[in-house]
Design a protein around this motif. Sequence first.
Motif, PDB file in Angstrom:
ATOM      1  N   GLN A 190      -5.981  15.205  12.646  1.00  0.00           N
ATOM      2  CA  GLN A 190      -5.211  14.614  11.532  1.00  0.00           C
ATOM      3  C   GLN A 190      -4.408  13.402  12.003  1.00  0.00           C
ATOM      4  N   LEU A 191      -3.850  13.517  13.223  1.00  0.00           N
ATOM      5  CA  LEU A 191      -3.025  12.388  13.698  1.00  0.00           C
ATOM      6  C   LEU A 191      -3.884  11.151  13.893  1.00  0.00           C
ATOM      7  N   LEU A 192      -5.120  11.357  14.386  1.00  0.00           N
ATOM      8  CA  LEU A 192      -6.010  10.193  14.560  1.00  0.00           C
ATOM      9  C   LEU A 192      -6.345   9.595  13.201  1.00  0.00           C
ATOM     10  N   ALA A 193      -6.524  10.464  12.211  1.00  0.00           N
ATOM     11  CA  ALA A 193      -6.809   9.943  10.858  1.00  0.00           C
ATOM     12  C   ALA A 193      -5.622   9.099  10.379  1.00  0.00           C
ATOM     13  N   LEU A 194      -4.413   9.621  10.653  1.00  0.00           N
ATOM     14  CA  LEU A 194      -3.215   8.859  10.250  1.00  0.00           C
ATOM     15  C   LEU A 194      -3.190   7.506  10.937  1.00  0.00           C
ATOM     16  N   LEU A 195      -3.594   7.511  12.217  1.00  0.00           N
ATOM     17  CA  LEU A 195      -3.599   6.252  12.970  1.00  0.00           C
ATOM     18  C   LEU A 195      -4.595   5.280  12.338  1.00  0.00           C
ATOM     19  N   ALA A 196      -5.770   5.824  11.957  1.00  0.00           N
ATOM     20  CA  ALA A 196      -6.791   4.953  11.343  1.00  0.00           C
ATOM     21  C   ALA A 196      -6.241   4.352  10.043  1.00  0.00           C
ATOM     22  N   LEU A 197      -5.572   5.197   9.233  1.00  0.00           N
ATOM     23  CA  LEU A 197      -5.009   4.693   7.968  1.00  0.00           C
ATOM     24  C   LEU A 197      -3.977   3.615   8.248  1.00  0.00           C
ATOM     25  N   LEU A 198      -3.207   3.830   9.334  1.00  0.00           N
ATOM     26  CA  LEU A 198      -2.156   2.850   9.672  1.00  0.00           C
ATOM     27  C   LEU A 198      -2.782   1.508  10.035  1.00  0.00           C
ATOM     28  N   ILE A 199      -3.852   1.565  10.844  1.00  0.00           N
ATOM     29  CA  ILE A 199      -4.485   0.302  11.269  1.00  0.00           C
ATOM     30  C   ILE A 199      -5.035  -0.435  10.059  1.00  0.00           C
ATOM     31  N   LEU A 200      -5.663   0.343   9.140  1.00  0.00           N
ATOM     32  CA  LEU A 200      -6.186  -0.294   7.925  1.00  0.00           C
ATOM     33  C   LEU A 200      -5.041  -0.940   7.139  1.00  0.00           C
ATOM     34  N   ALA A 201      -3.941  -0.201   7.007  1.00  0.00           N
ATOM     35  CA  ALA A 201      -2.816  -0.730   6.219  1.00  0.00           C
ATOM     36  C   ALA A 201      -2.243  -1.964   6.906  1.00  0.00           C
ATOM     37  N   LEU A 202      -2.131  -1.920   8.245  1.00  0.00           N
ATOM     38  CA  LEU A 202      -1.564  -3.061   8.984  1.00  0.00           C
ATOM     39  C   LEU A 202      -2.409  -4.310   8.767  1.00  0.00           C
ATOM     40  N   SER A 203      -3.739  -4.113   8.674  1.00  0.00           N
ATOM     41  CA  SER A 203      -4.574  -5.318   8.582  1.00  0.00           C
ATOM     42  C   SER A 203      -4.628  -5.837   7.152  1.00  0.00           C
ATOM     43  N   LEU A 204      -4.616  -4.933   6.154  1.00  0.00           N
ATOM     44  CA  LEU A 204      -4.846  -5.406   4.780  1.00  0.00           C
ATOM     45  C   LEU A 204      -3.554  -5.654   4.016  1.00  0.00           C
ATOM     46  N   ALA A 205      -2.572  -4.793   4.208  1.00  0.00           N
ATOM     47  CA  ALA A 205      -1.404  -4.838   3.310  1.00  0.00           C
ATOM     48  C   ALA A 205      -0.679  -6.191   3.342  1.00  0.00           C
ATOM     49  N   PRO A 206      -0.383  -6.773   4.523  1.00  0.00           N
ATOM     50  CA  PRO A 206       0.356  -8.048   4.469  1.00  0.00           C
ATOM     51  C   PRO A 206      -0.406  -9.116   3.691  1.00  0.00           C
ATOM     52  N   LEU A 207      -1.714  -9.130   3.859  1.00  0.00           N
ATOM     53  CA  LEU A 207      -2.533 -10.144   3.164  1.00  0.00           C
ATOM     54  C   LEU A 207      -2.414  -9.967   1.648  1.00  0.00           C
ATOM     55  N   MET A 208      -2.635  -8.728   1.220  1.00  0.00           N
ATOM     56  CA  MET A 208      -2.628  -8.454  -0.225  1.00  0.00           C
ATOM     57  C   MET A 208      -1.225  -8.659  -0.799  1.00  0.00           C
ATOM     58  N   ALA A 209      -0.218  -8.252  -0.026  1.00  0.00           N
ATOM     59  CA  ALA A 209       1.152  -8.383  -0.540  1.00  0.00           C
ATOM     60  C   ALA A 209       1.505  -9.859  -0.702  1.00  0.00           C
ATOM     61  N   SER A 210       1.070 -10.703   0.248  1.00  0.00           N
ATOM     62  CA  SER A 210       1.461 -12.122   0.102  1.00  0.00           C
ATOM     63  C   SER A 210       0.709 -12.752  -1.062  1.00  0.00           C
ATOM     64  N   LEU A 211      -0.531 -12.314  -1.295  1.00  0.00           N
ATOM     65  CA  LEU A 211      -1.263 -12.816  -2.467  1.00  0.00           C
ATOM     66  C   LEU A 211      -0.490 -12.450  -3.731  1.00  0.00           C
ATOM     67  N   ALA A 212      -0.028 -11.203  -3.775  1.00  0.00           N
ATOM     68  CA  ALA A 212       0.710 -10.744  -4.970  1.00  0.00           C
ATOM     69  C   ALA A 212       2.038 -11.483  -5.083  1.00  0.00           C
ATOM     70  N   LEU A 213       2.661 -11.774  -3.932  1.00  0.00           N
ATOM     71  CA  LEU A 213       3.971 -12.464  -3.969  1.00  0.00           C
ATOM     72  C   LEU A 213       3.813 -13.874  -4.521  1.00  0.00           C
ATOM     73  N   ARG A 214       2.763 -14.561  -4.045  1.00  0.00           N
ATOM     74  CA  ARG A 214       2.576 -15.941  -4.555  1.00  0.00           C
ATOM     75  C   ARG A 214       2.448 -15.909  -6.062  1.00  0.00           C
ATOM     76  N   ASN A 215       1.769 -14.871  -6.562  1.00  0.00           N
ATOM     77  CA  ASN A 215       1.595 -14.767  -8.001  1.00  0.00           C
ATOM     78  C   ASN A 215       2.907 -14.394  -8.683  1.00  0.00           C
ATOM     79  N   GLY A 216       3.660 -13.487  -8.065  1.00  0.00           N
ATOM     80  CA  GLY A 216       4.927 -13.044  -8.659  1.00  0.00           C
ATOM     81  C   GLY A 216       5.914 -14.200  -8.747  1.00  0.00           C
ATOM     82  N   VAL A 217       5.931 -15.020  -7.697  1.00  0.00           N
ATOM     83  CA  VAL A 217       6.877 -16.148  -7.665  1.00  0.00           C
ATOM     84  C   VAL A 217       6.524 -17.142  -8.762  1.00  0.00           C
ATOM     85  N   SER A 218       5.221 -17.291  -9.009  1.00  0.00           N
ATOM     86  CA  SER A 218       4.834 -18.302 -10.018  1.00  0.00           C
ATOM     87  C   SER A 218       5.241 -17.833 -11.401  1.00  0.00           C
ATOM     88  N   GLY A 219       5.419 -16.523 -11.573  1.00  0.00           N
ATOM     89  CA  GLY A 219       5.775 -16.030 -12.898  1.00  0.00           C
ATOM     90  C   GLY A 219       7.168 -16.502 -13.301  1.00  0.00           C
TER      91      GLY A 219
END
Lengths: 221, 209, 70, 247
Positions: A190-219
Motif C-alpha cells: 500500500q505504501l508503494l501505491a501511495l508513493l506512485a500516486l504521489l509521483i503522479l500528483a507531483l508531475s501533473l498537479a502543478p501543470l493543471m493547477a497553473s492552467l486553471a489559475l491562468r483561466n481563473g485570473v482572466s475571469g
Amino acid sequence: MRCIFQREWSVAMRNPGQWVNPLLFFIVVVTLFPLGVGPSPQTLSTIAPGVLWVSALLAVLLSLGALFDADYSDGTLEQLALSGQSLPVIVLAKVLVHWLLSGMPLLLMSPVLGLLLNLPSQAIPVLMVSLLLGTLSLSLIGAIGAALTVGLNQAGVLLSLLVLPLSVPVLIFGSSAVAAAAGDFAASGQLLALLALLILALSLAPLMASLALRNGVSGGT
Amino acid sequence: MNELLKVNDVTVWRGDNLLLDDVHFALNAGQVLQVRGANGSGKTTLLRIVCGVGFADEGSVQWRGESIERNRHQLNNELLYLGHKPGIKGALNPIENLRIFCALSGLEASTKTDDLIKNALANLSLSDKAELPCRFLSAGQQRRVALARLLLQHAYLWVLDEPLTSLDKAGLAWVENQISQHVSNGGAVLLTTHAPLQVKGVTVNTLEL
Amino acid sequence: MTELANFFHMGGYAWYVWPSMAITFVVLLANVWFSKRQFKSVLRETATRSKALAQKHAQRRSNKTTEQSS
Amino acid sequence: MFKWIHRFGSAPFVYRLAGALSPWVGMACLILLCAGIYIGLVVAPSDYEQGESYRIIYVHVPAAILSMFVYVVMAIASAIFLIWRLKLADVVAQASAPIGASFTFLALVTGSLWGKPMWGTWWIWDGRLTSELLLLFLYFGYMALRAAIEQPQSAARAAAVLAVVGVINIPIIHYSVEWWSTLHQPATISKMGESSMHPSMKRPLFMMIFGFQLLYAYVLLIRMRTGILQREARTSWVAQLPEVARD
C-alpha cells in the motif's frame, strides 16, 4: 522559487490562524468518533485507520480554500501569472508551504490521536509514513480544485465536491496500509501505491493547477 | 523599427452588448498611448487582454510580430503591469513585497537588491514606512509601493491601469517624470487615466473607447 | 392467457425487472424530451436576440462570423 | 488536413449537418432499442443460475458502458478545446455531461435492482458499483463547476481542465476500488459481469449497447445545435437561418 517559498512562509507566519484551525479541526473530529461510536476499545481499534485518514483528508480540504483566494483578492495572483517565472514552479512552492503547514502538523499529531483511538502501537510508524505521502498528494490534488474555484464566492462546497472523488485512491491505500500494519501484515504494498500516486500528483498537479489559475485570473475584471 | 505591440480587431462581448468593438492600434518604442473612456467602457479589460491576463472573444494581440499566446514568456519578461489592485501582500512590509517582484524579474535577493529597494522607497519618500506591514499604509502609500516597481524592474513595456488614483500632487509629478524618462530611453507606455497627463518632451497619443 | 401472465411474472423477479426497465425508459425519454424542449426555447430566444442585435449593430461588417478568427 | 478540420470545425456546417443527421439517428436508435428489448425480454432463454432477473443486464450493462464512454468523449473534447481552442469541442463536452450523468445514474439504479435478489440488500460496496458512484460525483462536479462561473468562456476552460484531470483519475479510481473491494469481500460473490452467456443472450445485449450509443448520439446532436445557437447568436449566419428569421 526559493523567494516564493519564503514569501509564503512569512505570510503564513504572520497570520497563524489560517493553518492552526485545520489542525484543531483534525483533533476535534477524531475525538468525536469515540463519542459517537462508543468507547469500547475493540471497535475503536478496528475503525481507527479509517477515522484518522478521513479526518486528515477533511482537515487538508479545509485549509485548501485559502491557498489562492488571498492572492486573488489582493492582486498578487495576476502578478505571479505575469511574471517571467514559470507558474507551475510557483504553484509547487505554494503547495509545499501549504503542506508543511497542514500535512506535517497532522503527521506529528497522529501518534497521539492513534493512541486515543486505541490503534495498536506497531501501526503508528506506518500511519506516519502513509500520512507523509498521502497528505502531500492531497495538497497537490487539492491545489487543482482550489485553482479551479479561485475567485468564486462560496467556493468551499464546490472545492470539496471536485476534490473528494479525486482523492479516493489516496484514502483507500492510506487507510488500508494502516489497517494492514495494525493487523501485523506487511503494509509495503500500500505504501508503494501511495508513493506512485504521489509521483503522479507531483508531475501533473502543478501543470493543471497553473492552467486553471491562468483561466481563473482572466475571469476577474 | 518594427512595431512593438500590435492589437488588431479585439472584440469583447459581455452577454449581448459589445464591450470592445474591433479595437485596433499599434504601439512603438518611445511612444505613450493613453486609453480614454467613461467608466465601464472596457479600458481595464483591454489592458488585461494586452498583457495576456484576459481573453478576447475575437481578434489578436502581437508582441514583436508574434501572437502573445505563443511568445507569452518573452512578453512577460519585458512587461510591467500595474492593475487596479495593488498586487501587494498586506501582511508583508514594503521591502519584502518589493523583494518578491525583484526575484520574479530575475534580480536574486541580495544586499545589493535591498539597497536598490531602499533608495527606490526613499525616492518615493516612503523610507520611514519601509518596515511597516503594508496593511497599515494608506491607499496612496500602497500605490507608491507598487510604483516603486517602475524603478526596480527594467521592463520594456509599461501597462499602467489608472496609476494616478489616490496619489497626491507630488506623486502625480513623480509618475509623469518617470514616464518621460522611460520613454526617452526607448521604452513604451500604455496607460489609462482620468487626470489629464502632461508628459514633457513626448507626444501622448490617445485612443477613445 | 397464462402465457402472458407468467411473462409479466418474470419468474418471481417481476418487482426487479420491470421497475428497472421503467426507470431506464423514463430517464432516457426525459433526456430526449428536455433536450428537444431546450432546443426550441433557445431557438426562440436566439430569434429575439439576433433581431435585437441586428438593429443595434447594423454597421458591423455583416459577414463577420466568430469561427473565422479563432 | 487542416483545411478539413477547419471546414468541419466551422459552426454553420456542423449545425446543418447535425440537423440533417439527427432524425435518421433517432429513427435507427428507436428501432434498435425496441428490437433489443423485445428479444432480450421475450426471445432470449432464461439464465439457469439467476432465472429471469438476469434480464436487467440488457439495461444495466449498456448504461455502465456508456457512462464511462461518454466521460472519455467529454475528456477528449475538452483536451482538444484546451489545446487547439476549437469552440465546437467545448460544445460537445458541455452537451455530453447531462446524458452521461443520466447513464451513470441508470447504471447505479439498475445495478442495485439487479443486485437485490442476488445479495439480499439494495447496495453492496462492490468494486464496479462504487466506481460508478464516484463517476457520478465527477459528472456532478463538472456540471456544478460550469454552473458556478458566470463568464461562459472561463467556465468552459475551467470545466475542460476538470474533465481532463477526471479522466486521468478514472482508471486509478477504478483499480483502487476494485482492489479495495476484493480486499474486503470474499471473492465468492459471483462477479456482476457476464457469466458464460449463451450466444442468443449476447445478441440482444450488443443490440442494446449499440442502441444506447445511438441514443447518446441523438441527444448529443440536439444539444450541440442548442449550444451552437447559444454561442453564435450574434453572428450573421444565425440571423439568416430560416427558422430564426421566420418567427
